[in-house]
Motif scaffolding. Sequence first.
Motif, PDB file in Angstrom:
ATOM      1  N   TYR A   1      -5.611  -3.693  -3.058  1.00 12.36           N
ATOM      2  CA  TYR A   1      -4.417  -2.901  -3.381  1.00 12.36           C
ATOM      3  C   TYR A   1      -3.949  -3.174  -4.811  1.00 12.36           C
ATOM      4  O   TYR A   1      -3.571  -2.252  -5.541  1.00 12.36           O
ATOM      5  CB  TYR A   1      -3.274  -3.197  -2.418  1.00 12.36           C
TER       6      TYR A   1
ATOM      7  N   ASP B   1       0.984   4.210  -2.960  1.00 12.41           N
ATOM      8  CA  ASP B   1       0.699   5.614  -2.639  1.00 12.41           C
ATOM      9  C   ASP B   1       1.892   6.543  -2.852  1.00 12.41           C
ATOM     10  O   ASP B   1       1.708   7.719  -3.146  1.00 12.41           O
ATOM     11  CB  ASP B   1       0.248   5.745  -1.176  1.00 12.41           C
ATOM     12  N   ASN B   2       3.125   6.034  -2.697  1.00 12.20           N
ATOM     13  CA  ASN B   2       4.285   6.924  -2.641  1.00 12.20           C
ATOM     14  C   ASN B   2       5.366   6.727  -3.696  1.00 12.20           C
ATOM     15  O   ASN B   2       6.206   7.603  -3.858  1.00 12.20           O
ATOM     16  CB  ASN B   2       4.953   6.795  -1.265  1.00 12.20           C
TER      17      ASN B   2
ATOM     18  N   LYS C   1      -3.503   3.515 -10.742  1.00 11.22           N
ATOM     19  CA  LYS C   1      -2.112   3.894 -11.044  1.00 11.22           C
ATOM     20  C   LYS C   1      -1.673   3.458 -12.436  1.00 11.22           C
ATOM     21  O   LYS C   1      -0.623   3.874 -12.905  1.00 11.22           O
ATOM     22  CB  LYS C   1      -1.154   3.305 -10.005  1.00 11.22           C
TER      23      LYS C   1
ATOM     24  N   LYS D   1       0.835  -1.209   0.000  1.00 10.07           N
ATOM     25  CA  LYS D   1       0.000   0.000   0.000  1.00 10.07           C
ATOM     26  C   LYS D   1       0.867   1.255   0.000  1.00 10.07           C
ATOM     27  O   LYS D   1       0.604   2.213  -0.740  1.00 10.07           O
ATOM     28  CB  LYS D   1      -0.932  -0.017   1.225  1.00 10.07           C
TER      29      LYS D   1
END
Length: 162
Positions: A86, A26-27, A94, A22
Amino acid sequence: MSADRYFGLALDASPSSKYALKWAIDNVFKEGDHLILVVVHREVMEGGQVHLWGKSGSPLVPYASLIDPSIQKAYQLKWDEEVLQYLEEAVTVKKLTVVAKVYWGDAKEKICAAVVEIPLDGLIMGSRGFGTFKRTLLGSVSNYVVNNVPCPVTVVKLPGPL
């Protein structure tokens, strides 16, 4: 236009591994990146794909197959709903290309082999957060991998209490 990026993510059923997935979504990942899930099984299930791919690891298994229950069973993949959510986010939001490579054997050796064989631009993995005593007795997969692969490694720890 940037070049394709290939990131590995060592994934098992642990909370730290799921958190690392996760966190990376996100990063780290950008649209068009490739996410290669590196799964290592210590235990061998009777009738699985280990008999075909035990030494070299499985071929790359595409996302569409990863969500098929019969493929999951053949490769001993036990995705829970959180991991599936996810992965779905990685593919749909994404726009990542998601595949998995499954190995059988010692996690630290097989993860290092995956980095070289695929090859990967970077590797992300969770940390179980062992203290000094447990780490001394059991060893640290993340420590071994960080010191033995030719690419950057990001070790993601579970967040502590605030």
